[in-house]
Design an enzyme around this catalytic site. Structure first.
Site, PDB file in Angstrom:
ATOM      1  CD  GLU A   1      -5.652   2.157  -8.872  1.00  0.00           C
ATOM      2  OE1 GLU A   1      -4.750   1.481  -8.624  1.00  0.00           O
ATOM      3  OE2 GLU A   1      -6.246   2.246  -7.874  1.00  0.00           O
TER       4      GLU A   1
ATOM      5  CB  SER B   1      -0.725  -0.128   1.131  1.00  0.00           C
ATOM      6  OG  SER B   1      -1.753   0.928   1.285  1.00  0.00           O
TER       7      SER B   1
ATOM      8  NE  ARG C   1      -2.863  -3.670  -1.892  1.00  0.00           N
ATOM      9  CZ  ARG C   1      -3.054  -3.329  -0.840  1.00  0.00           C
ATOM     10  NH1 ARG C   1      -4.477  -3.368  -0.485  1.00  0.00           N
ATOM     11  NH2 ARG C   1      -2.056  -2.991   0.239  1.00  0.00           N
TER      12      ARG C   1
ATOM     13  CE  LYS D   1      -3.477   6.899  -3.183  1.00  0.00           C
ATOM     14  NZ  LYS D   1      -4.503   6.129  -3.425  1.00  0.00           N
TER      15      LYS D   1
ATOM     16  CB  CYS E   1     -39.607  -5.942  12.350  1.00  0.00           C
ATOM     17  SG  CYS E   1     -39.079  -4.438  11.529  1.00  0.00           S
TER      18      CYS E   1
HETATM   19  S1  IVH Z   1       2.175   2.732  -6.345  1.00  0.00           S
HETATM   20  C1  IVH Z   1       4.184  -0.023  -3.505  1.00  0.00           C
HETATM   21  N1  IVH Z   1       0.881   4.660  -7.888  1.00  0.00           N
HETATM   22  O1  IVH Z   1      -3.382   3.536  -4.478  1.00  0.00           O
HETATM   23  C2  IVH Z   1       3.565   1.124  -4.441  1.00  0.00           C
HETATM   24  N2  IVH Z   1      -0.587   3.290  -6.515  1.00  0.00           N
HETATM   25  O2  IVH Z   1      -3.306   3.797  -1.782  1.00  0.00           O
HETATM   26  C3  IVH Z   1       1.974   0.784  -4.444  1.00  0.00           C
HETATM   27  N3  IVH Z   1      -2.661   4.127  -6.753  1.00  0.00           N
HETATM   28  O3  IVH Z   1      -2.949   0.005  -3.993  1.00  0.00           O
HETATM   29  C4  IVH Z   1       1.500   1.605  -5.387  1.00  0.00           C
HETATM   30  N4  IVH Z   1      -2.329   5.380  -8.270  1.00  0.00           N
HETATM   31  O4  IVH Z   1      -4.006   0.873  -6.183  1.00  0.00           O
HETATM   32  C5  IVH Z   1       0.725   3.674  -7.130  1.00  0.00           C
HETATM   33  N5  IVH Z   1       0.469   6.248  -9.305  1.00  0.00           N
HETATM   34  C6  IVH Z   1       0.020   5.364  -8.537  1.00  0.00           C
HETATM   35  C7  IVH Z   1      -1.266   4.991  -7.908  1.00  0.00           C
HETATM   36  C8  IVH Z   1      -1.342   4.133  -6.892  1.00  0.00           C
HETATM   37  C9  IVH Z   1      -3.370   4.992  -7.581  1.00  0.00           C
HETATM   38  C10 IVH Z   1      -3.665   3.230  -5.928  1.00  0.00           C
HETATM   39  C11 IVH Z   1      -2.880   1.770  -5.946  1.00  0.00           C
HETATM   40  C12 IVH Z   1      -2.644   1.464  -4.353  1.00  0.00           C
HETATM   41  C13 IVH Z   1      -3.557   2.663  -3.534  1.00  0.00           C
HETATM   42  C14 IVH Z   1      -2.458   2.717  -2.308  1.00  0.00           C
END
Ligand code: IVH
Length: 692
Positions: free
Chosen positions: A175, A82, A139, A118, A433
Site C-alpha cells: 500500500e 480484493s 491495481r 488495513k 444557466c
Molecule cells: S491483502 C488478496 N493486506 O485493502 C489480498 N490488503 O479492501 C489482498 N489493504 O486492495 C490484499 N491494508 O489495497 C491486504 N494489510 C493489508 C492491507 C490491504 C490495506 C488494501 C489493499 C486491498 C484493499 C482491499
C-alpha cells in the site's frame, strides 16, 4: 523448473528497458556495458528462435530508452484481488469458524493467523526481476493496472535493487499511503499556492502517484508498506516467512503485523488496534486477518470477491457532532438542484469535513435538521460524509427551517420538476444557466471527452464569469483577445502597463486547436447527451459516418443497433430535437472542429446479449453510469434490482443489500475486479474464471 521462453522474453524486455532508462534518462547505469550486451544477445537469440515473440517495442527493435511508459495499461503477473469485509467481531468469528470447518481445527492451529493493519492507501503491485525494480502499477481492475513506475520509483522506501538475490520475477504487493503530518503539510502548501487541498490522505496518495511529473511526485511525502506477494520463484511456506524475506530484501514491512496462534489472540489484536488507531501516524480503516500458511491458503482458494483465507475487519464508522451553519443549494450539469449542508469544519476519520450533500428537499425534511442545529455526522473510511440528524436537546430556539428555493440560485429561472413524481427540482434554463454551462464545459474537457488539460475548473470558471461563451457552441471561438480580459489569463510584463497573455492561456488556445481533430466518439461524449458516455459513444461512432447521419437517425433505427436500447435511443433523438443543441454542432463544424468521422472501431463484441446484470458497490475504473453503459453496449441489460431473472450480480467495494439478495436467491456473484473480463468474455467464462 522448466524453461519458459515466453516468460524469459518478457523478463529480458523489462530488464533491458530498465537498463536503457538508467543509462539514457537517469545518466546512472548500474551494469557494465558488456553485461548489457550479453542480455541483448540472449534476447536476440530468443527472438531468432521464436520470431513470434518480436513486438515493435522490443528492445531489439527500438533505439534509446523506449517510449514514455507512464500510465500505460499493464497486465499484472497474477490478479490483484480484493478482501471480504466484516463489520463486527461476530462476523470475524463466523469467518474463523468457516475456516475451521473448511480446513479443520488442526490445520488451522498449525498455521496460525497473520494480523495486520488495513492501511487506507492505494494498492500497488511491484515487479522485480532478478532483484531489480522494473515496474510499479496500480491495481486498476485487478488484472490490468496503470504503469506508475516513474512515480513509484521516487518513494525512498521502495528499493530499486533488492538487498539480497531474488532470481526471476518477484511480485510484491503493498500500500502506498501518506502519513498524516506530511498530508497536513502538503495541504497547507497547496492552500498557500491557491490550489485545492486534498480531502484525505488516501486521495492525496492516489493523486501523487498519478502525477505527470515524477519530480513533483518525489516531493510528495509518500510511504509504502508490503502486504503480500504475487508471483515468486522462491519457495515460501508462510506469509510471516514471506514478510521476513521481503524485510531482508530491504522492503518495508509493518512492525505492527503480528503472527498469532489462536483466534482469541486475533480478537485481542483487533481490540488493541481499535484503541491505537487514532495514535498512529497514518490512517487505517480496519484490521486484516489472514491464514499464515501458504499451503492452507492454496487449499482454501478464492470466492468470487476475494481470497477465502483473509478477512478485513472494518472499524465502525466514526460519528461526530458539529454545527450546521447553513443549507445551500448547488446546480448540477443536468440542472438538478441539490441542497447541501455547510458545517463548522470538523475532523472525522482523519479528514476535515465541512460540507455534505442533503440530496433533495424531502431528505432535509426527513432528516429533520434546522439551520443552526448541532448535527451528528458520520463517515466510514473514505465514504462520503453523511448528516444523520439533529441533536434535539441542543436546540436553543434560534434555529430556522430550510426553505427550498423556487428560483435557480445561479440564474434566477423558476425551478420545476421534470416530470410528475420526481424527487429532484431542476433549473430549466439548460442552455445558459452558468452552473449548468460550467459543468458541461468541465465534462467536455474531461479525459473521456476532448481531454483539454488547460480547461480545468478554474479556467472554466473564469470563462463563464467573464461571459466569454453563451454556451458550449462558442468554445472554439475563444481567442487571445477574449481570454486576456480574464485576470486568470493575464501576466504582467516588465516595463509595460498593459497585461499580456499568460502561458496558460496560450497553452489553452493551442490545446483547443488540437482538440478539433479529436475522434468522433470523443465528440459524442463531449455533447453531453444523457447516457452517452465512453461506453456507448464508440458503438455509435462506428455505426454512423458523420454526426449528421446520427442526427437524422430515428429512435427505431437506433434501437436496432446492438447495445442501444430504447432509453438510449430516446435520449439521443430528444437531444437532437433541440435547436440550440444542433447549433452547437454547426458552430463547432464551422470552426473546423468535429472533423473526424466514423471511428474505425470494431463493433463491440456482443458478449452479454440477453443477460441481465446488476452492479452493486464500486467498480474500479467505472462510474455507476459507465458500468451500465458498458453492459448495455455489449447487448446486456443493466438492472437496478436483483431478482430470480438476474444472471449475475457484480459486487464491489461498498456492495450493499443487493449482494445479500443475490446470495439469498442464489444468483451468481462476481467480484468487480472481474468486470472487465465479464465484458470481454461474457457471463459463463467470467464465472468460470472466478471459481477457477
Ligand atoms: S491483502 C488478496 N493486506 O485493502 C489480498 N490488503 O479492501 C489482498 N489493504 O486492495 C490484499 N491494508 O489495497 C491486504 N494489510 C493489508 C492491507 C490491504 C490495506 C488494501 C489493499 C486491498 C484493499 C482491499
Amino acid at each position: 523448473m522448466s524453461f519458459d521462453p515466453r516468460a524469459r522474453h518478457e523478463e529480458l524486455c523489462l530488464l533491458l528497458n530498465h537498463y536503457r532508462w538508467e543509462y539514457y534518462v537517469l545518466d546512472a547505469p548500474t551494469i557494465p556495458d558488456a553485461d548489457f550486451d550479453a542480455l541483448m544477445g540472449e534476447l536476440e537469440k530468443l527472438e531468432k528462435d521464436h520470431p513470434e515473440f518480436v513486438t515493435p517495442d522490443s528492445p531489439t527493435q527500438v533505439v534509446g530508452p523506449g517510449a514514455d511508459r507512464s500510465f500505460t495499461e499493464v497486465n499484472h503477473p497474477s490478479p490483484m484481488l480484493s478482501l471480504d469485509n466484516a463489520f463486527s467481531m461476530d462476523e470475524v468469528r463466523a469467518w474463523s469458524n468457516r475456516m475451521v470447518s473448511l480446513a479443520g481445527a488442526d490445520a488451522l492451529a498449525a498455521s496460525g493467523y497473520m494480523c495486520e493493519m488495513k492501511i487506507d492507501g492505494v494498492a500497488i503491485d511491484l515487479v522485480y526481476v532478478d532483484g531489480i525494480l522494473l515496474r510499479g502499477a496500480t491495481r486498476g481492475n485487478g488484472r490490468v493496472g496503470e504503469d506508475v513506475t516513474a512515480n513509484i520509483g521516487t518513494i525512498n522506501q521502495i528499493p530499486h535493487r533488492l538487498a539480497q538475490p531474488m532470481p526471476g520475477t518477484l511480485e510484491v504487493r503493498g500500500e502506498v499511503f501518506m502519513e498524516l503530518a506530511g498530508f497536513n503539510e502538503l495541504n497547507d502548501s497547496l492552500i498557500d499556492e491557491g490550489k485545492k487541498p486534498f480531502a484525505n490522505p488516501r486521495n492525496a496518495a492516489a493523486g501523487s502517484i498519478r502525477l505527470k511529473d515524477p519530480a513533483v511526485s518525489a516531493a510528495r511525502p509518500l510511504s509504502f508498506l508490503c502486504h503480500g506477494i504475487g508471483v515468486s520463484k522462491t519457495e515460501i511456506s508462510s506469509l510471516s516467512g514471506a514478510y521476513d524475506i521481503l524485510k531482508a530484501c530491504g522492503l518495508p514491512t509493518s512492525d505492527r503485523a503480528l503472527r498469532v496462534d489462536t483466534f482469541e489472540e486475533v480478537m485481542a489484536y483487533i481490540a488493541d488496534l481499535g484503541v491505537q488507531r487514532h495514535l498512529l501516524s497514518h490512517e487505517i480503516d480496519g484490521a486484516v486477518v489472514k491464514i499464515d500458511r501458504i499451503s492452507l491458503q492454496k487449499d482454501l482458494g478464492f470466492t468470487v470477491r476475494a481470497p477465502r483465507w483473509a478477512i478485513a475487519y472494518k472499524f465502525p464508522p466514526v460519528e461526530v457532532t458539529t454545527k450546521l451553519l447553513d443549507i445551500r443549494v448547488g446546480v448540477g450539469r443536468t440542472g438538478r438542484v441539490t441542497p447541501y449542508a455547510v458545517m463548522e469544519p470538523v475532523k472525522v476519520a482523519g479528514s476535515t469535513v465541512e460540507m455534505a450533500t442533503l440530496h433533495n428537499g424531502s431528505e432535509v425534511v426527513r432528516k429533520g435538521v434546522l439551520i443552526g442545529d448541532t448535527v451528528i455526522i458520520r463517515k466510514a473510511g473514505d465514504v462520503i460524509p453523511e448528516v444523520l440528524g439533529p441533536v434535539l436537546q441542543d436546540r436553543t430556539g434560534s434555529e430556522r427551517a430550510f426553505v427550498m428555493p423556487t428560483l435557480c440560485p445561479q440564474c434566477g429561472t423558476e425551478l420545476a420538476y421534470e416530470k410528475q413524481g420526481d424527487a429532484d427540482l431542476r433549473c430549466p434554463n439548460r442552455r445558459s444557466c452558468p452552473a449548468q454551462l460550467r459543468e458541461r464545459l468541465i465534462h467536455i474537457s474531461s479525459r473521456q471527452g476532448l481531454d483539454i488539460e488547460g480547461l480545468g475548473e478554474k479556467a472554466v470558471d473564469a470563462i463563464v464569469a467573464q461571459h466569454l461563451v453563451t454556451d458550449e457552441s462558442d468554445l472554439f471561438n475563444l481567442n487571445a483577445q477574449m481570454l486576456i480580459t480574464c485576470p486568470l489569463f493575464q501576466k504582467q510584463e516588465k516595463g509595460s502597463d498593459t497585461p499580456a497573455l499568460s502561458k496558460n492561456a496560450e497553452k489553452l488556445l493551442e490545446q483547443l486547436q488540437a482538440a478539433k481533430t479529436k475522434s468522433f466518439d470523443r465528440y459524442l461524449v463531449a455533447l453531453n447527451i444523457r447516457h452517452i458516455g465512453k461506453g456507448v459513444a464508440p458503438v455509435l461512432a462506428s455505426h454512423y459516418t458523420t454526426i449528421d447521419d446520427l442526427a437524422s437517425a430515428t429512435a427505431e433505427e437506433l434501437s436496432q443497433i446492438d447495445g442501444i436500447g430504447p432509453t438510449l435511443a430516446a435520449s439521443i433523438t430528444s437531444w437532437f430535437a433541440i435547436d440550440w443543441h444542433r447549433a452547437i454542432i454547426e458552430k463547432w463544424k464551422a470552426c473546423g472542429a468535429m472533423t473526424q468521422t466514423k471511428t474505425p472501431v470494431i463493433e463491440m463484441k456482443q458478449t452479454l446479449t440477453g443477460k441481465t446484470i446488476v452492479v452493486t458497490g464500486s467498480v474500479p475504473g467505472y462510474t455507476r453510469d459507465g458500468a451500465s453503459e458498458a453492459i448495455i453496449a455489449r447487448g446486456g441489460k443493466s438492472a437496478s434490482s436483483v431478482s430470480k431473472n438476474t444472471h449475475v450480480v457484480v459486487a464491489g467495494e461498498g456492495a450493499g443489500s443487493k449482494l445479500d439478495k443475490a446470495i439469498s436467491l442464489s444468483v451468481p456473484v462476481l467480484d468487480s475486479s472481474l468486470f472487465g473480463y465479464l465484458l470481454d468474455h461474457g457471463v459463463e467464462l467470467a464465472l468460470g474464471e472466478a471459481s477457477g
